[in-house]
Write a protein that holds these residues in place. Structure first.
Motif, PDB file in Angstrom:
ATOM      1  N   LYS A 184       8.216   7.640  15.989  1.00  0.00           N
ATOM      2  CA  LYS A 184       8.948   8.183  14.830  1.00  0.00           C
ATOM      3  C   LYS A 184      10.216   8.926  15.266  1.00  0.00           C
ATOM      4  O   LYS A 184      11.193   8.980  14.516  1.00  0.00           O
ATOM      5  CB  LYS A 184       8.020   9.072  13.997  1.00  0.00           C
ATOM      6  N   ALA A 219       7.011  -0.237   6.845  1.00  0.00           N
ATOM      7  CA  ALA A 219       5.729  -0.645   7.449  1.00  0.00           C
ATOM      8  C   ALA A 219       5.482   0.134   8.737  1.00  0.00           C
ATOM      9  O   ALA A 219       6.400   0.328   9.539  1.00  0.00           O
ATOM     10  CB  ALA A 219       5.732  -2.139   7.747  1.00  0.00           C
ATOM     11  N   GLY A 220       4.257   0.585   8.918  1.00  0.00           N
ATOM     12  CA  GLY A 220       3.945   1.320  10.139  1.00  0.00           C
ATOM     13  C   GLY A 220       2.455   1.499  10.300  1.00  0.00           C
ATOM     14  O   GLY A 220       1.686   1.275   9.361  1.00  0.00           O
ATOM     15  N   GLY A 236       5.082   2.488   0.549  1.00  0.00           N
ATOM     16  CA  GLY A 236       5.839   1.251   0.301  1.00  0.00           C
ATOM     17  C   GLY A 236       5.607   0.730  -1.108  1.00  0.00           C
ATOM     18  O   GLY A 236       6.549   0.319  -1.787  1.00  0.00           O
ATOM     19  N   SER A 247      -2.331   8.426   1.237  1.00  0.00           N
ATOM     20  CA  SER A 247      -2.253   6.973   1.469  1.00  0.00           C
ATOM     21  C   SER A 247      -3.450   6.579   2.314  1.00  0.00           C
ATOM     22  O   SER A 247      -4.186   7.438   2.822  1.00  0.00           O
ATOM     23  CB  SER A 247      -0.962   6.615   2.216  1.00  0.00           C
ATOM     24  N   ILE A 266      11.565   4.745   7.458  1.00  0.00           N
ATOM     25  CA  ILE A 266      10.564   5.792   7.277  1.00  0.00           C
ATOM     26  C   ILE A 266      10.124   6.319   8.637  1.00  0.00           C
ATOM     27  O   ILE A 266       9.461   5.619   9.405  1.00  0.00           O
ATOM     28  CB  ILE A 266       9.353   5.288   6.456  1.00  0.00           C
ATOM     29  N   SER A 318       0.851  -1.198   0.000  1.00  0.00           N
ATOM     30  CA  SER A 318       0.000   0.000   0.000  1.00  0.00           C
ATOM     31  C   SER A 318       0.885   1.246   0.000  1.00  0.00           C
ATOM     32  O   SER A 318       2.087   1.165   0.276  1.00  0.00           O
ATOM     33  CB  SER A 318      -0.854  -0.037   1.274  1.00  0.00           C
ATOM     34  N   GLY A 319       0.314   2.384  -0.328  1.00  0.00           N
ATOM     35  CA  GLY A 319       0.890   3.710  -0.098  1.00  0.00           C
ATOM     36  C   GLY A 319       2.336   3.926  -0.502  1.00  0.00           C
ATOM     37  O   GLY A 319       2.753   3.613  -1.622  1.00  0.00           O
ATOM     38  N   MET A 331      -3.322   5.423   5.258  1.00  0.00           N
ATOM     39  CA  MET A 331      -3.112   5.906   6.620  1.00  0.00           C
ATOM     40  C   MET A 331      -3.621   7.331   6.792  1.00  0.00           C
ATOM     41  O   MET A 331      -4.305   7.665   7.750  1.00  0.00           O
ATOM     42  CB  MET A 331      -1.624   5.836   6.976  1.00  0.00           C
ATOM     43  N   VAL A 332      -3.279   8.189   5.850  1.00  0.00           N
ATOM     44  CA  VAL A 332      -3.674   9.593   5.963  1.00  0.00           C
ATOM     45  C   VAL A 332      -5.183   9.749   5.734  1.00  0.00           C
ATOM     46  O   VAL A 332      -5.824  10.610   6.326  1.00  0.00           O
ATOM     47  CB  VAL A 332      -2.793  10.447   5.020  1.00  0.00           C
ATOM     48  N   PRO A 350       8.333  12.159   6.049  1.00  0.00           N
ATOM     49  CA  PRO A 350       7.316  12.820   5.239  1.00  0.00           C
ATOM     50  C   PRO A 350       6.294  13.566   6.090  1.00  0.00           C
ATOM     51  O   PRO A 350       6.027  13.188   7.232  1.00  0.00           O
ATOM     52  CB  PRO A 350       6.606  11.658   4.510  1.00  0.00           C
ATOM     53  N   VAL A 351       5.738  14.625   5.517  1.00  0.00           N
ATOM     54  CA  VAL A 351       4.526  15.230   6.066  1.00  0.00           C
ATOM     55  C   VAL A 351       3.357  14.460   5.455  1.00  0.00           C
ATOM     56  O   VAL A 351       3.574  13.464   4.741  1.00  0.00           O
ATOM     57  CB  VAL A 351       4.488  16.753   5.740  1.00  0.00           C
TER      58      VAL A 351
HETATM   59  N1  LIG Z   1       1.048   8.923   4.710  1.00  0.00           N
HETATM   60  C1  LIG Z   1       1.599   9.833   5.484  1.00  0.00           C
HETATM   61  O1  LIG Z   1       1.133  10.974   5.574  1.00  0.00           O
HETATM   62  C2  LIG Z   1       2.851   9.532   6.251  1.00  0.00           C
HETATM   63  C3  LIG Z   1       3.561  10.608   6.810  1.00  0.00           C
HETATM   64  C4  LIG Z   1       4.710  10.318   7.529  1.00  0.00           C
HETATM   65  C5  LIG Z   1       5.151   9.032   7.677  1.00  0.00           C
HETATM   66  N2  LIG Z   1       4.430   8.009   7.129  1.00  0.00           N
HETATM   67  C6  LIG Z   1       4.937   6.653   7.324  1.00  0.00           C
HETATM   68  O2  LIG Z   1       5.076   6.036   6.068  1.00  0.00           O
HETATM   69  C7  LIG Z   1       4.985   4.619   6.232  1.00  0.00           C
HETATM   70  C8  LIG Z   1       4.015   4.054   5.212  1.00  0.00           C
HETATM   71  O3  LIG Z   1       2.719   4.551   5.483  1.00  0.00           O
HETATM   72  P1  LIG Z   1       1.603   4.839   4.365  1.00  0.00           P
HETATM   73  O4  LIG Z   1       1.201   6.240   4.535  1.00  0.00           O
HETATM   74  O5  LIG Z   1       2.059   4.379   3.038  1.00  0.00           O
HETATM   75  O6  LIG Z   1       0.420   3.954   4.964  1.00  0.00           O
HETATM   76  P2  LIG Z   1      -0.384   2.701   4.405  1.00  0.00           P
HETATM   77  O7  LIG Z   1      -1.349   2.396   5.499  1.00  0.00           O
HETATM   78  O8  LIG Z   1      -0.898   2.991   3.048  1.00  0.00           O
HETATM   79  O9  LIG Z   1       0.709   1.550   4.302  1.00  0.00           O
HETATM   80  C9  LIG Z   1       1.247   0.909   5.431  1.00  0.00           C
HETATM   81  C10 LIG Z   1       1.493  -0.544   5.081  1.00  0.00           C
HETATM   82  O10 LIG Z   1       2.126  -1.167   6.201  1.00  0.00           O
HETATM   83  C11 LIG Z   1       1.532  -2.448   6.389  1.00  0.00           C
HETATM   84  N3  LIG Z   1       1.678  -2.881   7.779  1.00  0.00           N
HETATM   85  C12 LIG Z   1       1.034  -2.439   8.883  1.00  0.00           C
HETATM   86  N4  LIG Z   1       1.418  -3.132   9.957  1.00  0.00           N
HETATM   87  C13 LIG Z   1       2.333  -4.036   9.523  1.00  0.00           C
HETATM   88  C14 LIG Z   1       3.089  -5.050  10.170  1.00  0.00           C
HETATM   89  N5  LIG Z   1       2.970  -5.281  11.482  1.00  0.00           N
HETATM   90  N6  LIG Z   1       3.931  -5.790   9.416  1.00  0.00           N
HETATM   91  C15 LIG Z   1       4.055  -5.572   8.084  1.00  0.00           C
HETATM   92  N7  LIG Z   1       3.346  -4.646   7.420  1.00  0.00           N
HETATM   93  C16 LIG Z   1       2.491  -3.892   8.135  1.00  0.00           C
HETATM   94  C17 LIG Z   1       0.067  -2.249   6.020  1.00  0.00           C
HETATM   95  O11 LIG Z   1      -0.563  -3.488   5.740  1.00  0.00           O
HETATM   96  C18 LIG Z   1       0.180  -1.333   4.816  1.00  0.00           C
HETATM   97  O12 LIG Z   1       0.270  -2.055   3.608  1.00  0.00           O
HETATM   98  C19 LIG Z   1       4.556   4.384   7.685  1.00  0.00           C
HETATM   99  O13 LIG Z   1       5.700   4.065   8.470  1.00  0.00           O
HETATM  100  C20 LIG Z   1       4.027   5.740   8.104  1.00  0.00           C
HETATM  101  O14 LIG Z   1       4.094   5.943   9.494  1.00  0.00           O
HETATM  102  C21 LIG Z   1       3.297   8.232   6.414  1.00  0.00           C
END
Ligand SMILES: NC(=O)c1ccc[n+]([C@@H]2O[C@H](COP(=O)([O-])OP(=O)(O)OC[C@H]3O[C@@H](n4cnc5c(N)ncnc54)[C@H](O)[C@@H]3O)[C@@H](O)[C@H]2O)c1
Length: 253
Positions: A161, A91-92, A19, A192, A142, A16-17, A194-195, A187-188
């Motif tokens: 974080k 992943a997060g 990743g 995705s 990340i 997703s997102g 999550m956001v 990132p801000v």
């Molecule tokens: N989107 C934002 O605004 C933003 C901003 C800052 C940081 N981030 C960070 O970017 C990273 C990716 O987030 P994203 O926005 O793409 O979100 P997302 O929810 O689209 O993707 C996160 C992915 O992590 C996977 N995941 C969750 N728990 C897991 C686990 N225990 N083991 C393996 N996989 C797992 C989920 O299944 C999902 O596919 C995260 O670490 C998030 O904290 C995101």
């Protein structure tokens, strides 16, 4: 575009997102990509997208909160592709949106297990293997702008974080002479799932979130992916221990 031909990249949370965008970008640049997640359908969809475009990718399930899973992910990657050049610990989870007094012990523990444990155990497994390669390797973790600043309603997330940056800088210093570079991206708000969860917490939330970013927009996962590739490029060999803020100008003020 920098070529990652003959390099193997392992990306967690790639179903997703950010990743997924990172997995696609590495494959477009010629890498063999291991797409990892706990969302099997999402991970497989990323692999399908890469293969349809002529790239090479394999899905391997890994719950990053589980140390044994992280080691198994690296072992299986070596079984498939023979080496690991790049680890992206992405992943997060976003956790519960609440002030500190209202956060639960379970939510806090889960946040630490996934967002901090995932990066720690992921790096351990990657580094153990990279130490056996004369070429070393490149790791990108990340973090978030919430790893630089406080995040009202997101105490455990912000703490997790900040911890990612501490792990990044420490690993960068510990392995600097073994050719292993370790950096973080912060990132801000980036489009995705999550956001979207955050946007959905209240009407008008998206506009409120957008307003704090000087560029007046969220980031795109593809933009974060390009920063991750740049950090991993062999041409960028002098860069380690950095936390690069991808924030549309937010922290410039
Ligand atoms: N989107 C934002 O605004 C933003 C901003 C800052 C940081 N981030 C960070 O970017 C990273 C990716 O987030 P994203 O926005 O793409 O979100 P997302 O929810 O689209 O993707 C996160 C992915 O992590 C996977 N995941 C969750 N728990 C897991 C686990 N225990 N083991 C393996 N996989 C797992 C989920 O299944 C999902 O596919 C995260 O670490 C998030 O904290 C995101």
């Amino acid at each position: 575009m920098t070529s990652f031909q003959n390099q193997v990249a392992v990306i967690t949370g790639a179903g997703s997102g950010i990743g997924r965008a990172t997995a696609i970008a590495f494959a477009q640049a010629g890498a063999n990509v291991v797409v990892s997640d706990i969302n099997d359908a999402g991970g497989q969809a990323t692999v399908d997208q890469i293969k349809q475009a002529g790239g090479e990718a394999t899905y391997i399930r890994c719950d990053v909160g589980n140390p044994a899973d992280n080691q198994a992910l690296i072992n299986q990657t070596i079984a498939v592709y023979g080496r690991v050049d790049i680890g992206v610990n992405n992943a997060g989870i976003g956790g519960t949106f609440a002030r500190m007094a209202d956060q639960t012990e379970d939510d806090f523990n889960q946040m630490m297990a996934i967002n901090v444990g995932g990066v720690f155990y992921g790096m351990q497994a990657q580094i153990r293997h990279m130490l056996t390669q004369p070429e070393g390797g490149k790791i990108v973790n990340i973090s978030s702008i919430a790893g630089i600043r406080g995040m009202p309603m997101g105490g455990p997330y912000s703490a997790s974080k900040h911890a990612v940056i501490g792990l990044t800088k420490t690993a960068a210093l510990e392995y600097v002479r073994q050719n292993i570079r370790v950096n973080a991206v912060c990132p801000v708000y980036t489009h995705s799932a999550m956001v979207q969860g955050l946007i959905d917490t209240a009407p008008g939330m998206e506009e409120k979130m957008r307003r704090i970013i000087p560029m007046g927009r969220f980031g795109q996962p593809e933009e974060i992916a390009q920063t991750i590739l740049w950090l991993c490029a062999n041409e960028n060999a002098f860069c380690t221990g950095q936390a690069i803020q991808m924030d549309g100008g937010l922290t410039a003020g």
